[in-house]
Every structure is written in structure tokens, then in C-alpha cells.
Enzyme design. Structure first.
Site, PDB file in Angstrom:
ATOM      1  N   ASP A   1      -8.274   3.865   0.832  1.00  0.00           N
ATOM      2  CA  ASP A   1      -7.345   4.244   1.894  1.00  0.00           C
ATOM      3  C   ASP A   1      -8.143   4.816   3.078  1.00  0.00           C
ATOM      4  OD1 ASP A   1      -5.388   5.265   3.490  1.00  0.00           O
ATOM      5  OD2 ASP A   1      -4.288   6.258   1.863  1.00  0.00           O
TER       6      ASP A   1
ATOM      7  N   CYS B   1      -1.707   0.918   7.325  1.00  0.00           N
ATOM      8  CA  CYS B   1      -3.153   0.634   7.415  1.00  0.00           C
ATOM      9  C   CYS B   1      -3.525  -0.627   6.631  1.00  0.00           C
ATOM     10  CB  CYS B   1      -3.981   1.813   6.898  1.00  0.00           C
ATOM     11  SG  CYS B   1      -3.782   3.325   7.865  1.00  0.00           S
ATOM     12  N   ARG B   2      -3.510  -0.554   5.293  1.00  0.00           N
ATOM     13  CA  ARG B   2      -4.077  -1.629   4.466  1.00  0.00           C
ATOM     14  C   ARG B   2      -3.171  -2.840   4.302  1.00  0.00           C
ATOM     15  NH1 ARG B   2      -5.133   2.154  -0.507  1.00  0.00           N
ATOM     16  NH2 ARG B   2      -3.244   3.026   0.425  1.00  0.00           N
ATOM     17  N   SER B   3      -1.915  -2.626   3.881  1.00  0.00           N
ATOM     18  CA  SER B   3      -1.096  -3.822   3.613  1.00  0.00           C
ATOM     19  C   SER B   3      -0.708  -4.576   4.895  1.00  0.00           C
ATOM     20  CB  SER B   3       0.124  -3.508   2.732  1.00  0.00           C
ATOM     21  OG  SER B   3       0.980  -2.557   3.307  1.00  0.00           O
TER      22      SER B   3
ATOM     23  N   CYS C   1       0.869  -1.186   0.000  1.00  0.00           N
ATOM     24  CA  CYS C   1       0.000   0.000   0.000  1.00  0.00           C
ATOM     25  C   CYS C   1       0.900   1.229   0.000  1.00  0.00           C
ATOM     26  CB  CYS C   1      -0.991  -0.027   1.158  1.00  0.00           C
ATOM     27  SG  CYS C   1      -0.258   0.038   2.803  1.00  0.00           S
TER      28      CYS C   1
ATOM     29  N   ASN D   1       2.136   1.588   4.407  1.00  0.00           N
ATOM     30  CA  ASN D   1       2.399   0.332   5.131  1.00  0.00           C
ATOM     31  C   ASN D   1       2.073   0.447   6.622  1.00  0.00           C
ATOM     32  OD1 ASN D   1       5.186  -1.907   5.858  1.00  0.00           O
ATOM     33  ND2 ASN D   1       3.138  -2.465   5.224  1.00  0.00           N
TER      34      ASN D   1
HETATM   35  P1  4NP Z   1      -1.904   2.906   3.963  1.00  0.00           P
HETATM   36  O1  4NP Z   1      -2.538   4.290   4.492  1.00  0.00           O
HETATM   37  O2  4NP Z   1      -1.299   3.208   2.613  1.00  0.00           O
HETATM   38  O3  4NP Z   1      -3.074   1.988   3.870  1.00  0.00           O
HETATM   39  O4  4NP Z   1      -0.888   2.496   5.014  1.00  0.00           O
HETATM   40  C1  4NP Z   1      -1.809   5.471   4.584  1.00  0.00           C
HETATM   41  C2  4NP Z   1      -1.022   5.706   5.690  1.00  0.00           C
HETATM   42  C3  4NP Z   1      -0.320   6.890   5.795  1.00  0.00           C
HETATM   43  C4  4NP Z   1      -0.404   7.833   4.799  1.00  0.00           C
HETATM   44  C5  4NP Z   1      -1.184   7.608   3.689  1.00  0.00           C
HETATM   45  C6  4NP Z   1      -1.885   6.420   3.586  1.00  0.00           C
HETATM   46  N1  4NP Z   1       0.300   9.071   4.929  1.00  0.00           N
HETATM   47  O5  4NP Z   1       0.122   9.938   4.076  1.00  0.00           O
HETATM   48  O6  4NP Z   1       1.087   9.231   5.882  1.00  0.00           O
END
Ligand code: 4NP
Length: 159
Positions: free
Chosen positions: A126, A17-19, A12, A15
Site C-alpha cells: 500500500d 491507489c492500487r486497484s 484494494c 480504491n
Molecule cells: P489503496 O490505498 O487501498 O491502494 O487505495 C489506500 C487509500 C486510502 C487509505 C488506505 C489505503 N485510507 O486509509 O484512507
């Protein structure tokens, strides 16, 4: 039972939340079948802003509530991941594009929701900037798709 290890990398953006959720869910499913030894499962972000951090507390809490141990630490993808992993499974199209730009083989690259039966959604949204309901929806999508992915891998192995 698979005769060769299946090396799977979930991807993702951050790294956190989703992955990590997909990694934890897939680990649960594999462990439930006693197949831990034949799968290598990891997750990365295309960005490195959260390097070394635990997953987002909302992702950990909802994962735990559903019986998954979300214990990964965030790391950014590195060049050797592209060779090492056999399946590189992205949460959204931006992740997929980023991995293509880094030189990942198209044949290894997938969107996780290829394994979700609904034709209406092909990306895991997201949830980072939203409320806790986004994390519930995220796990609903990931659990269904990971279940189908594992079933498909095991059937392929038998045939
Ligand atoms: P992820 O979510 O890609 O599912 O881990 C996010 C976590 C942090 C950020 C963006 C998306 N960020 O911009 O810090």
C-alpha cells in the site's frame, strides 16, 4: 479472441491507489489488443472512506506518465459484485480476507501477484502513506502481473 466477456474486479482497501491503477493498466493492455468489447473491468475498495473520489493524484500522475488513463471513481464493494464478477483480484492478503468474509467464492478470489514471476513478493504494498517512489514500484508490479494475467486468459481461451 475471448468468446465470452471476462468480468474482472480489482480490489484494494481504499480504491484510490492500487486497484484503480490495476484497472487502468488492464484497460490499456486490453485496448492495445483491440479487446475492449470482450472485457468488463472495474475496481472497488473494501472500505468506503473515499466513496465518489477520483484516484489519489500520485496514482493518477504516475499512471499518466506510463500511458494509463486512471479515471475511475472510488466505490466500496457491494454484495452484487460478488455474483457479477468472474475474477476478483486482490492487491493484498487483507483485501482477500475481507472479500472472503463478505462471502466471495474462493474459486473467484486471487492475489494479483499470483501472476508476478518473483517468488519473493505476493502483495502489492500500500503506497498511500509513503512517498512517490512507492507509486512507481506499485505500477512496476501491477504492469508485470496484469500483462501475465491477460496472456494467460488469452491462451486459455485458445486451448
Ligand atoms: P489503496 O490505498 O487501498 O491502494 O487505495 C489506500 C487509500 C486510502 C487509505 C488506505 C489505503 N485510507 O486509509 O484512507
Amino acid at each position: 479472441m475471448p468468446s465470452v466477456p471476462r468480468k474482472i474486479l480489482f480490489v484494494c482497501l481504499g480504491n484510490i491507489c492500487r486497484s484503480p491503477a490495476a484497472e487502468a493498466v488492464f484497460r490499456t493492455l486490453v485496448a492495445n489488443r483491440g479487446l475492449d468489447a470482450v472485457f468488463e473491468i472495474d475496481s472497488v475498495g473494501t472500505g468506503g472512506w473515499h466513496e465518489g473520489e477520483r484516484a489519489d493524484p500520485r496514482s493518477r500522475a504516475e499512471g499518466e506518465r506510463r500511458g494509463h488513463d486512471v479515471d475511475s471513481r472510488s466505490r466500496q464493494v457491494v454484495a452484487s459484485d460478488l455474483d457479477h464478477f468472474e475474477f476478483i483480484i486482490c492487491m493484498d492478503r487483507a483485501n482477500h480476507e475481507a472479500m472472503t468474509d463478505l462471502g466471495a467464492e474462493e474459486g473467484k478470489l486471487h492475489l494479483l501477484l499470483e501472476w508476478h514471476p518473483s517468488p519473493d513478493i505476493d502483495e502489492v504494498p500500500d503506497p498511500y502513506y509513503g512517498g512517490e517512489d512507492g507509486f512507481v514500484r506499485m505500477y512496476e508490479l501491477i504492469e508485470v502481473a496484469c500483462g501475465k494475467l491477460l496472456e494467460e486468459m488469452l491462451v486459455e481461451e485458445e486451448s
